[in-house]
Design a protein around this motif. Structure first.
Motif, PDB file in Angstrom:
ATOM      1  N   ASN A  26       0.813  -1.090   0.040  1.00 26.05           N
ATOM      2  CA  ASN A  26       0.070  -0.053   0.105  1.00 26.05           C
ATOM      3  C   ASN A  26       1.001   1.069   0.000  1.00 26.05           C
ATOM      4  O   ASN A  26       0.816   2.092  -0.943  1.00 26.05           O
ATOM      5  N   ALA A  27       1.918   1.528   0.800  1.00 26.70           N
ATOM      6  CA  ALA A  27       2.766   2.497   1.184  1.00 26.70           C
ATOM      7  C   ALA A  27       3.957   2.532  -0.215  1.00 26.70           C
ATOM      8  O   ALA A  27       3.896   3.838  -0.644  1.00 26.70           O
ATOM      9  N   VAL A  28       4.314   1.561  -0.171  1.00 28.17           N
ATOM     10  CA  VAL A  28       5.436   1.659  -1.351  1.00 28.17           C
ATOM     11  C   VAL A  28       4.733   1.890  -2.600  1.00 28.17           C
ATOM     12  O   VAL A  28       3.977   0.990  -3.033  1.00 28.17           O
ATOM     13  N   LEU A  30       4.621   4.397  -6.723  1.00 26.90           N
ATOM     14  CA  LEU A  30       5.280   5.439  -7.426  1.00 26.90           C
ATOM     15  C   LEU A  30       5.944   6.530  -6.774  1.00 26.90           C
ATOM     16  O   LEU A  30       7.133   7.120  -7.127  1.00 26.90           O
ATOM     17  N   GLY A  31       5.191   6.854  -5.402  1.00 26.42           N
ATOM     18  CA  GLY A  31       5.708   7.898  -4.522  1.00 26.42           C
ATOM     19  C   GLY A  31       7.241   7.609  -4.150  1.00 26.42           C
ATOM     20  O   GLY A  31       7.869   8.516  -3.968  1.00 26.42           O
ATOM     21  N   ASN A  32       7.535   6.465  -3.729  1.00 21.97           N
ATOM     22  CA  ASN A  32       8.928   6.041  -3.284  1.00 21.97           C
ATOM     23  C   ASN A  32       9.851   6.346  -4.618  1.00 21.97           C
ATOM     24  O   ASN A  32      11.063   6.592  -4.186  1.00 21.97           O
ATOM     25  N   TYR A 113      -5.459   9.868 -11.303  1.00 18.47           N
ATOM     26  CA  TYR A 113      -4.300  10.007 -12.162  1.00 18.47           C
ATOM     27  C   TYR A 113      -3.299   8.778 -12.139  1.00 18.47           C
ATOM     28  O   TYR A 113      -2.293   8.771 -12.780  1.00 18.47           O
ATOM     29  N   TYR A 114      -3.181   8.255 -10.689  1.00 14.88           N
ATOM     30  CA  TYR A 114      -2.182   7.162 -10.433  1.00 14.88           C
ATOM     31  C   TYR A 114      -2.352   6.027 -11.369  1.00 14.88           C
ATOM     32  O   TYR A 114      -1.308   5.227 -11.935  1.00 14.88           O
ATOM     33  N   ILE A 115      -3.604   5.645 -11.617  1.00 14.68           N
ATOM     34  CA  ILE A 115      -3.866   4.485 -12.290  1.00 14.68           C
ATOM     35  C   ILE A 115      -3.289   4.612 -13.708  1.00 14.68           C
ATOM     36  O   ILE A 115      -2.751   3.683 -14.743  1.00 14.68           O
ATOM     37  N   PHE A 245       3.244  12.410   3.829  1.00 16.32           N
ATOM     38  CA  PHE A 245       1.851  11.893   3.661  1.00 16.32           C
ATOM     39  C   PHE A 245       1.632  10.924   2.581  1.00 16.32           C
ATOM     40  O   PHE A 245       1.061  10.024   2.517  1.00 16.32           O
ATOM     41  N   PHE A 246       2.123  11.454   1.489  1.00 14.91           N
ATOM     42  CA  PHE A 246       1.665  10.575   0.078  1.00 14.91           C
ATOM     43  C   PHE A 246       2.298   9.292   0.318  1.00 14.91           C
ATOM     44  O   PHE A 246       1.778   8.240  -0.014  1.00 14.91           O
ATOM     45  N   THR A 247       3.547   8.959   0.444  1.00 14.27           N
ATOM     46  CA  THR A 247       4.536   7.963   0.424  1.00 14.27           C
ATOM     47  C   THR A 247       3.916   7.002   1.556  1.00 14.27           C
ATOM     48  O   THR A 247       4.130   5.867   1.313  1.00 14.27           O
ATOM     49  N   LEU A 248       3.542   7.511   2.680  1.00  8.32           N
ATOM     50  CA  LEU A 248       3.375   6.558   3.648  1.00  8.32           C
ATOM     51  C   LEU A 248       1.618   6.365   3.558  1.00  8.32           C
ATOM     52  O   LEU A 248       1.038   5.584   4.425  1.00  8.32           O
ATOM     53  N   SER A 249       1.127   6.870   2.665  1.00 10.13           N
ATOM     54  CA  SER A 249      -0.459   6.729   2.366  1.00 10.13           C
ATOM     55  C   SER A 249      -1.231   7.143   3.527  1.00 10.13           C
ATOM     56  O   SER A 249      -2.287   6.594   3.961  1.00 10.13           O
ATOM     57  N   LEU A 250      -0.990   8.355   4.153  1.00 10.25           N
ATOM     58  CA  LEU A 250      -1.613   8.852   5.310  1.00 10.25           C
ATOM     59  C   LEU A 250      -2.700   9.933   4.902  1.00 10.25           C
ATOM     60  O   LEU A 250      -2.346  10.372   3.920  1.00 10.25           O
ATOM     61  N   GLY A 251      -3.297  10.266   5.806  1.00 10.78           N
ATOM     62  CA  GLY A 251      -4.227  11.472   5.550  1.00 10.78           C
ATOM     63  C   GLY A 251      -5.569  11.134   4.754  1.00 10.78           C
ATOM     64  O   GLY A 251      -6.029  12.090   4.055  1.00 10.78           O
ATOM     65  N   MET A 252      -5.699  10.000   4.633  1.00 12.09           N
ATOM     66  CA  MET A 252      -6.930   9.655   3.941  1.00 12.09           C
ATOM     67  C   MET A 252      -7.707   8.287   3.968  1.00 12.09           C
ATOM     68  O   MET A 252      -8.423   7.895   3.589  1.00 12.09           O
ATOM     69  N   GLY A 253      -7.087   7.941   5.355  1.00  9.60           N
ATOM     70  CA  GLY A 253      -7.726   6.637   5.713  1.00  9.60           C
ATOM     71  C   GLY A 253      -7.125   5.330   5.121  1.00  9.60           C
ATOM     72  O   GLY A 253      -8.000   4.334   5.264  1.00  9.60           O
TER      73      GLY A 253
HETATM   74  N1  PHE Z   1       1.960   5.712  -0.954  1.00 10.50           N
HETATM   75  C1  PHE Z   1       1.532   5.408  -2.436  1.00 10.50           C
HETATM   76  C2  PHE Z   1       2.975   5.813  -2.983  1.00 10.50           C
HETATM   77  O1  PHE Z   1       3.801   6.149  -2.534  1.00 10.50           O
HETATM   78  C3  PHE Z   1       0.555   6.176  -2.777  1.00 10.50           C
HETATM   79  C4  PHE Z   1      -0.728   6.197  -2.236  1.00 10.50           C
HETATM   80  C5  PHE Z   1      -1.044   6.974  -1.359  1.00 10.50           C
HETATM   81  C6  PHE Z   1      -1.117   4.478  -2.132  1.00 10.50           C
HETATM   82  C7  PHE Z   1      -2.288   6.686  -0.750  1.00 10.50           C
HETATM   83  C8  PHE Z   1      -2.484   4.324  -1.489  1.00 10.50           C
HETATM   84  C9  PHE Z   1      -3.006   5.296  -0.690  1.00 10.50           C
HETATM   85  O2  PHE Z   1       2.833   5.741  -4.297  1.00 10.50           O
END
Ligand code: PHE
Length: 465
Positions: A26-28, A30-32, A113-115, A245-253
């Motif tokens: 979930n966390a790892v 494109l952000g990383n 956009y992620y997909i 926040f983005f990379t750890l998938s935080l702030g959105m549940g």
């Molecule tokens: N954490 C993911 C990333 O680093 C992006 C993400 C955000 C995934 C929120 C799930 C929920 O690419």
């Protein structure tokens, strides 16, 4: 507080290792591997890293633990989504529902956009494998070397027919896995995907660092030469915090939803540390060792911030193939690079869609197939905007993928710590865990994190408006 006991109906992760790998997946993402090196390059390498590490300690880690604890708590009562969690505390009042829905809207917006970017990685992996990538030019001039790949990327994302086909394939893969469910779909994908991500990542890190006689090592120095030059710039702070926040998938549940599928006795504190630990390993060790070192090997150091200004995609989709395709058996290296990105993106896009599926199932009591289908239709619609609307990706990444996360993170702290109660939270935190965090940890979450977050948002707003 109402306790609704429909626990039996909710799915559970099948194994401990599966749970850790799924949440790490979930966390790892494109952000990383893409977003982090691009942001670091854009905001000065070592100058970006100081706010980044501070944001990790003061906000990232505490919020990770909050989402795990609250997720388990909510799961115990048969809920998964943010709305469910809030509804539990507020007797389903309408404002709780509205807040919860905003929480669920953020991952859906990001997924739009992620997909689409995920589908490029799949497309480029295939192009590499079937030797359809441009032939590298033998030249000492790096700008020349990248040119064919810039052209290729522009034509591909125009969008071309082939890009569209890969978008549909990517959506179909996500749909298929989500339809299989939490344990049989997401968990199995992560069990295969996460080890592959780590192995491919280490391999590519070695390739990049050693390129052109270890010229890539300069790239690592650029990132790790911590300095204070960015400390006065609110934009650096907001971007570094947004990245955390983005990379750890935080702030959105998104983490809380995964945590809601644990068994009631699960050690969520340990799981939280594992998730954050694996994510940061893949980001600041592996992620830092691939794209930037490769760019340093190819271009002069002066050119790096210039290149970064051209956006996140320059590094990943143009510079990297230019570096890799120049190696012997370069098409294999290029294939591995895009496959790595695809696997990382896939295990994250599943996590971006699961919260809304959970909302439909837990709150609206829809059956699984209906919940998955409606969620996917929303994602497909949004992906079309990304494909056909210029600037849509960048705008959405900044607003949904940075600013909204910080604001919602603040709301999470207020609701889960202040309204739920510091004592209630602490009692929940220390249940079934081998890591006995002191009460002071909750005070950091209760006082320091929100103050820090508010400061960043405040200074960023007054600077901008
Ligand atoms: N954490 C993911 C990333 O680093 C992006 C993400 C955000 C995934 C929120 C799930 C929920 O690419």
């Amino acid at each position: 507080m109402i306790i609704i006991n429909n626990m039996a109906k909710r799915e559970k992760w099948q194994s401990r290792i599966g749970l850790i790998l799924a949440t790490a997946g979930n966390a790892v993402g494109l952000g990383n591997i893409l977003r982090f090196p691009s942001k670091a390059a854009l905001y000065g390498g070592g100058a970006f890293m100081l706010p980044y590490f501070i944001a990790f300690l003061l906000m990232g880690l505490p919020l990770m633990i909050i989402e795990w604890v609250i997720g388990r708590y909510a799961g115990k009562h048969g809920h998964g989504s943010m709305t469910g969690i809030l509804g539990l505390f507020f007797n389903h009042s309408s404002w709780a529902r509205i807040l919860g829905s905003i929480g669920v809207a953020i991952p859906v917006l990001i997924c739009m956009y992620y997909i689409y970017i995920e589908s490029w990685t799949l497309g480029f992996a295939f192009m590499s494998l079937f030797k359809q990538m441009p032939v590298p030019i033998k030249t000492a001039n790096p700008q020349e070397a990248v040119k064919p790949y810039v052209e290729f990327f522009r034509t591909y994302t125009n969008p071309s027919m082939i890009a569209y086909i890969f978008l549909l394939i990517t959506i179909a893969i996500n749909w298929f896995i989500l339809q299989k469910g939490v344990a049989k779909g997401i968990e199995i994908t992560a069990k295969i995907g996460m080890p592959a991500i780590i192995i491919f990542g280490i391999l590519l890190g070695i390739i990049s660092l050693s390129a052109r006689d270890w010229a890539g090592l300069e790239g690592l120095k650029f990132i790790y030469n911590l300095n204070f030059s960015g400390i006065k710039d609110p934009t650096v702070w907001i971007e570094a915090s947004g990245q955390i926040f983005f990379t750890l998938s935080l702030g959105m549940g998104a983490i809380a939803v995964y945590a809601s599928y644990v068994k009631p006795k699960e050690d969520v504190v340990k799981a939280g540390f594992w998730t954050a630990g694996i994510n940061e390993f893949v980001e600041v060790i592996i992620g830092a060792s691939i794209a930037i070192p490769a760019a340093f090997a190819m271009f002069s150091a002066v050119a790096i911030p210039e290149l970064a200004k051209e956006g996140t995609f320059r590094l990943g989709f143009m510079t990297m193939p230019a570096v890799l395709m120049n190696l012997p058996l370069g098409w294999i290296a290029s294939f591995i690079w895009f496959l790595l990105l695809f696997l990382a993106a896939l295990t994250s896009s599943l996590a971006l869609i699961q919260p809304i599926i959970a909302l439909f199932e837990d709150e609206m009591k829809w059956e699984h197939t209906k919940a998955v289908s409606v969620s996917m239709i929303l994602v497909i619609t949004g992906a079309h905007f990304s494909a056909f609307m210029p600037n849509f990706i960048d705008e959405l990444d900044f607003w949904a993928g940075c600013v909204m996360l910080l604001i919602f993170g603040l709301i999470e702290i207020i609701v889960f710590i202040w309204i739920f109660g510091i004592n209630n939270f602490y009692n929940e935190l220390i249940q079934n865990t081998s890591i006995k965090l002191p009460r002071a940890f909750v005070y950091v979450i209760a006082f320091i994190s929100p103050v820090f977050l508010s400061f960043i948002l405040y200074f960023w707003v007054i600077k901008d408006f």
